[in-house]
Design a protein around this motif. Structure first.
Motif, PDB file in Angstrom:
ATOM      1  N   ALA A   1       0.825  -1.208   0.000  1.00 26.54           N
ATOM      2  CA  ALA A   1       0.000   0.000   0.000  1.00 26.54           C
ATOM      3  C   ALA A   1       0.860   1.260   0.000  1.00 26.54           C
ATOM      4  N   ALA A   2       1.926   1.258   0.782  1.00 26.36           N
ATOM      5  CA  ALA A   2       2.822   2.422   0.803  1.00 26.36           C
ATOM      6  C   ALA A   2       3.459   2.626  -0.568  1.00 26.36           C
ATOM      7  N   ARG A   3       3.862   1.542  -1.206  1.00 25.67           N
ATOM      8  CA  ARG A   3       4.413   1.651  -2.555  1.00 25.67           C
ATOM      9  C   ARG A   3       3.368   2.190  -3.523  1.00 25.67           C
ATOM     10  N   GLU A   4       2.134   1.730  -3.384  1.00 24.28           N
ATOM     11  CA  GLU A   4       1.046   2.185  -4.255  1.00 24.28           C
ATOM     12  C   GLU A   4       0.886   3.701  -4.198  1.00 24.28           C
ATOM     13  N   LEU A   5       1.047   4.251  -3.001  1.00 27.89           N
ATOM     14  CA  LEU A   5       0.895   5.690  -2.817  1.00 27.89           C
ATOM     15  C   LEU A   5       2.182   6.462  -3.092  1.00 27.89           C
ATOM     16  N   GLY A   6       3.255   5.752  -3.361  1.00 22.11           N
ATOM     17  CA  GLY A   6       4.533   6.431  -3.551  1.00 22.11           C
ATOM     18  C   GLY A   6       5.087   6.998  -2.267  1.00 22.11           C
ATOM     19  N   ALA A   7       4.701   6.403  -1.136  1.00 21.86           N
ATOM     20  CA  ALA A   7       5.152   6.873   0.176  1.00 21.86           C
ATOM     21  C   ALA A   7       6.459   6.176   0.538  1.00 21.86           C
ATOM     22  N   ALA A   8       7.574   6.771   0.156  1.00 23.81           N
ATOM     23  CA  ALA A   8       8.872   6.150   0.384  1.00 23.81           C
ATOM     24  C   ALA A   8       9.307   6.243   1.843  1.00 23.81           C
ATOM     25  N   LYS A   9       8.834   7.291   2.540  1.00 25.36           N
ATOM     26  CA  LYS A   9       9.206   7.507   3.940  1.00 25.36           C
ATOM     27  C   LYS A   9       7.934   7.530   4.781  1.00 25.36           C
ATOM     28  N   VAL A  10       7.871   6.709   5.820  1.00 28.06           N
ATOM     29  CA  VAL A  10       6.655   6.586   6.613  1.00 28.06           C
ATOM     30  C   VAL A  10       6.954   6.741   8.095  1.00 28.06           C
ATOM     31  N   ALA A  11       5.926   7.141   8.838  1.00 29.57           N
ATOM     32  CA  ALA A  11       5.984   7.187  10.298  1.00 29.57           C
ATOM     33  C   ALA A  11       5.035   6.122  10.831  1.00 29.57           C
ATOM     34  N   VAL A  12       5.408   5.476  11.911  1.00 30.71           N
ATOM     35  CA  VAL A  12       4.650   4.358  12.473  1.00 30.71           C
ATOM     36  C   VAL A  12       4.110   4.723  13.844  1.00 30.71           C
ATOM     37  N   GLY A  13       2.795   4.583  13.996  1.00 33.32           N
ATOM     38  CA  GLY A  13       2.165   4.726  15.298  1.00 33.32           C
ATOM     39  C   GLY A  13       1.590   3.387  15.709  1.00 33.32           C
ATOM     40  N   ALA A  14       2.310   2.656  16.537  1.00 30.89           N
ATOM     41  CA  ALA A  14       1.927   1.291  16.892  1.00 30.89           C
ATOM     42  C   ALA A  14       1.330   1.239  18.292  1.00 30.89           C
ATOM     43  N   THR A  15       0.339   0.390  18.450  1.00 29.49           N
ATOM     44  CA  THR A  15      -0.228   0.176  19.774  1.00 29.49           C
ATOM     45  C   THR A  15       0.674  -0.708  20.623  1.00 29.49           C
ATOM     46  N   TYR A  16       1.634  -1.378  20.007  1.00 35.28           N
ATOM     47  CA  TYR A  16       2.457  -2.379  20.675  1.00 35.28           C
ATOM     48  C   TYR A  16       3.517  -1.751  21.594  1.00 35.28           C
ATOM     49  N   PRO A  17       4.142  -2.577  22.419  1.00 38.12           N
ATOM     50  CA  PRO A  17       5.340  -2.127  23.137  1.00 38.12           C
ATOM     51  C   PRO A  17       6.449  -1.777  22.144  1.00 38.12           C
ATOM     52  N   GLU A  18       7.440  -1.046  22.611  1.00 34.96           N
ATOM     53  CA  GLU A  18       8.488  -0.528  21.732  1.00 34.96           C
ATOM     54  C   GLU A  18       9.248  -1.635  20.997  1.00 34.96           C
ATOM     55  N   ASP A  19       9.510  -2.761  21.654  1.00 36.86           N
ATOM     56  CA  ASP A  19      10.294  -3.800  20.978  1.00 36.86           C
ATOM     57  C   ASP A  19       9.523  -4.400  19.813  1.00 36.86           C
ATOM     58  N   VAL A  20       8.212  -4.594  19.975  1.00 41.79           N
ATOM     59  CA  VAL A  20       7.389  -5.145  18.895  1.00 41.79           C
ATOM     60  C   VAL A  20       7.227  -4.110  17.784  1.00 41.79           C
ATOM     61  N   ALA A  21       7.015  -2.845  18.160  1.00 42.09           N
ATOM     62  CA  ALA A  21       6.925  -1.780  17.162  1.00 42.09           C
ATOM     63  C   ALA A  21       8.209  -1.707  16.343  1.00 42.09           C
ATOM     64  N   GLY A  22       9.348  -1.916  16.995  1.00 43.38           N
ATOM     65  CA  GLY A  22      10.627  -1.898  16.297  1.00 43.38           C
ATOM     66  C   GLY A  22      10.747  -3.004  15.270  1.00 43.38           C
ATOM     67  N   LEU A  23      10.157  -4.157  15.548  1.00 40.94           N
ATOM     68  CA  LEU A  23      10.176  -5.257  14.587  1.00 40.94           C
ATOM     69  C   LEU A  23       9.350  -4.914  13.348  1.00 40.94           C
ATOM     70  N   PHE A  24       8.262  -4.183  13.541  1.00 41.86           N
ATOM     71  CA  PHE A  24       7.466  -3.759  12.382  1.00 41.86           C
ATOM     72  C   PHE A  24       8.260  -2.774  11.526  1.00 41.86           C
ATOM     73  N   ALA A  25       8.938  -1.843  12.181  1.00 42.96           N
ATOM     74  CA  ALA A  25       9.767  -0.889  11.439  1.00 42.96           C
ATOM     75  C   ALA A  25      10.860  -1.610  10.661  1.00 42.96           C
ATOM     76  N   GLU A  26      11.461  -2.617  11.272  1.00 47.49           N
ATOM     77  CA  GLU A  26      12.487  -3.399  10.585  1.00 47.49           C
ATOM     78  C   GLU A  26      11.905  -4.120   9.373  1.00 47.49           C
ATOM     79  N   PHE A  27      10.699  -4.640   9.513  1.00 48.85           N
ATOM     80  CA  PHE A  27      10.012  -5.313   8.410  1.00 48.85           C
ATOM     81  C   PHE A  27       9.791  -4.349   7.248  1.00 48.85           C
ATOM     82  N   LEU A  28       9.326  -3.149   7.565  1.00 48.96           N
ATOM     83  CA  LEU A  28       9.097  -2.144   6.531  1.00 48.96           C
ATOM     84  C   LEU A  28      10.393  -1.777   5.819  1.00 48.96           C
ATOM     85  N   ARG A  29      11.462  -1.629   6.569  1.00 51.85           N
ATOM     86  CA  ARG A  29      12.751  -1.282   5.961  1.00 51.85           C
ATOM     87  C   ARG A  29      13.219  -2.388   5.024  1.00 51.85           C
TER      88      ARG A  29
END
Length: 243
Positions: free
Chosen positions: A112-140
């Protein structure tokens, strides 16, 4: 009629799906089958167990009988906690079991981010910081730049499912950064379908939320494109042609 199938863990924000179906306003049917959660906890060890092949397989037959043309594992954290390759293996196994095109919410965010041409994104996760960090790593790993990551530290999906508009808006505002092309809210336990237009108006940029992205990903698999202004920029913009 295009029938879309979703495997949704437990009961938190599944009422987003009939709302999205209504907002699509066309010949799209959304079928949701609930899978067993086991322990409801935003811990890596518990999240790795939510999307085991055995748990997902139990819901597949019901989706096949519904006539689903594609199936999506509607759990962001139950995908990305396995890492990029592990999440791919999870989806490959689901596709073989279902005999249908398959994906997951985690991959839906990247597509979806690629579809919109959104090369740089910000993440607002409900999770604890360590889990949120894994999502950011996945996106990268998926080729996106992550400009900011905000974890809220919630312990369970049940807790997140009780959040209202005020909490959703606060999370999005806290996560946003001026240089982000889009803001991502990655939890299918979070009710967001009713707030997408207002969120984008408030932030002045596209907002991608888990249940919205999950349905879009299923439509992508089914080779359907639907214009639905109430579901945000993802459902109204022309696709970006990748170089």
């Amino acid at each position: 009629m295009t029938a879309l199938g979703f495997l949704y863990p437990g009961h938190s924000a599944e009422d987003d799906y009939p709302r999205i179906e209504q907002l699509l306003g066309s010949d799209i049917r959304v079928d949701v089958v609930h899978t067993d959660v086991g322990e409801d906890a935003h811990r890596v060890d518990a999240l790795r167990q939510i999307g085991t092949p055995e748990r997902l397989a139990k819901g597949v037959e019901q989706l096949r009988l519904s006539g689903a043309e594609a199936v999506v594992w509607a759990c962001t954290s139950g995908g990305f906690v396995h890492g990029w390759e592990g999440a791919h293996e999870q989806v490959r196994t689901l596709a073989v079991t279902a005999g249908l095109p398959a994906s997951s919410t985690s991959f839906g965010f990247v597509h979806a981010a690629r579809e919109l041409g959104a090369a740089k994104v910000a993440v607002g996760a409900t999770y604890p910081e360590d889990v949120a960090g894994l999502f950011a790593e996945f996106l990268r790993t998926g080729g996106l730049e992550v400009s900011a990551v905000r974890g809220s530290g919630s312990g369970t999906a049940a807790e997140v499912g009780a959040w209202g508009e005020a909490e959703v808006f606060a999370l999005a505002r806290a996560a946003d950064s001026p240089d982000a092309d889009a803001v991502l809210l990655p939890d299918t336990a979070l009710h967001t379908a009713a707030h997408l237009s207002a969120l984008e108006e408030r932030l002045g940029k596209p907002v991608l939320t888990a249940n919205q992205v999950t349905v879009w990903e299923a439509l992508r698999l089914a080779d359907r494109r639907v214009n639905a202004p109430g579901l945000g920029a993802l459902f109204t913009r022309e696709p970006i042609v990748q170089a």
